[in-house]
Design an enzyme around this catalytic site. Structure first.
Site, PDB file in Angstrom:
ATOM      1  N   SER A   1       1.015  32.080  -1.903  1.00 51.84           N
ATOM      2  CA  SER A   1      -0.201  33.608  -1.195  1.00 51.84           C
ATOM      3  C   SER A   1      -0.871  32.863   0.139  1.00 51.84           C
ATOM      4  O   SER A   1      -0.673  31.548  -0.098  1.00 51.84           O
ATOM      5  CB  SER A   1      -1.725  33.143  -2.058  1.00 51.84           C
ATOM      6  OG  SER A   1      -2.490  34.189  -1.428  1.00 51.84           O
TER       7      SER A   1
ATOM      8  N   TYR B   1      -8.313  29.899  -6.534  1.00 49.48           N
ATOM      9  CA  TYR B   1      -7.025  30.650  -6.485  1.00 49.48           C
ATOM     10  C   TYR B   1      -6.338  29.764  -5.146  1.00 49.48           C
ATOM     11  O   TYR B   1      -5.466  30.056  -5.700  1.00 49.48           O
ATOM     12  CB  TYR B   1      -7.221  32.037  -6.451  1.00 49.48           C
ATOM     13  CG  TYR B   1      -5.847  32.780  -6.235  1.00 49.48           C
ATOM     14  CD1 TYR B   1      -5.199  33.413  -7.066  1.00 49.48           C
ATOM     15  CD2 TYR B   1      -5.620  32.921  -4.543  1.00 49.48           C
ATOM     16  CE1 TYR B   1      -3.696  33.796  -6.567  1.00 49.48           C
ATOM     17  CE2 TYR B   1      -4.519  33.828  -4.150  1.00 49.48           C
ATOM     18  CZ  TYR B   1      -3.574  34.316  -5.384  1.00 49.48           C
ATOM     19  OH  TYR B   1      -2.390  34.998  -4.530  1.00 49.48           O
TER      20      TYR B   1
END
Length: 262
Positions: free
Chosen positions: A146, A163
């Site tokens: 990401s 995350y």
């Protein structure tokens, strides 16, 4: 003259540069979202088998049915549902065994089911990847990271600290595997999406101002589309990317470069 002729032959060999004709792929997290988009792209680029894996058997079956109904995949090409819970080693061992029942090798692994594949990859039989991998036609491992693992992720009350850290780790894993597996004719890269509408991302997008506002904040004026992620992974799986190894490629329309918080 002979060398010029040889160069000309090479220049004329670009017709199939993006083709995945006959390739075998495994897509974890492939029943929806980015995984499903990529599986569709792989089949339409010529892959002969694409194994779809996620935790829910029904979701895998539904995704495989959708993919097998694609009108422009190659004759005989198929999507095969292989449900498995990537958080459990026994389930990953079963996934490997099930895939091995219908193929003797894997050309492409799209590791899209979070960070759980890192450990089982070490247990995956090396020959299953190397059965057909060569210097001219290496196998591929592509890891979903990401842009949150490249820049600074969402902070404050909607912070995505764990995350972001896990995606930075995924990028580090891709770079390490690139060095480790490259000499064995296996290329490893990471894709780093920005905001793509999906079940997982929609909640955060709403808390971050909504899809319309986020699209306007991107230099290219839109959020990620299915063809954006599918096209990138098809490229990284194809002959066109055979000199790319250990990279983390952002697919966010330039938003990270524009200095916006993710």
């Amino acid at each position: 003259m002979a060398s010029e002729a040889a160069a000309q032959v090479q220049l004329n060999n670009f017709e199939s540069i993006f083709s995945l004709e006959g390739k075998v792929a495994v897509v974890t997290g492939g029943s929806r979202g980015l995984g499903l988009h990529v599986a569709s792209g792989l089949l339409q680029a010529g892959a002969s088998k694409v194994y779809i894996s996620s935790r829910k058997a029904t979701a895998c079956d539904e995704a495989a049915a959708v993919l097998n109904a694609l009108p422009n995949k190659r004759p005989g090409a198929q999507a095969i549902a292989v449900p498995a819970d990537g958080s459990k080693m026994a389930e990953l061992d079963r996934l490997v065994a099930e895939v091995g029942k219908t193929t003797d090798h894997v050309d492409i692994l799209f590791a899209n089911a979070g960070a759980t594949w890192g450990a089982p990859f070490d247990e995956y039989p090396e020959q299953a990847f190397k059965a057909k991998a060569t210097l001219q036609d290496p196998s591929r491992v592509i890891i979903t990271a990401s842009v949150a693992g490249i820049g600074i992720g969402t902070v404050g009350k909607n912070g995505t600290y764990a995350y972001s850290a896990s995606k930075a780790a995924a990028i580090s894993l891709a770079k390490t595997l690139a060095v480790e597996l490259g000499p064995r004719h296996i290329l490893t890269n990471a894709v780093a999406p920005g905001f793509y509408p999906s079940k997982m991302a929609n909640g955060l997008m709403e808390m971050s101002g909504g899809q319309e506002a986020l699209a306007k904040a991107s230099p290219n004026g839109h959020l990620g589309r299915p063809e954006d992620i599918a096209g990138l992974v098809v490229f990284l799986s194809s002959r066109a990317s055979s000199h790319i190894n250990g990279e983390a490629i952002a697919t966010d329309g330039g938003r990270l470069l524009a200095g916006n918080k993710l």
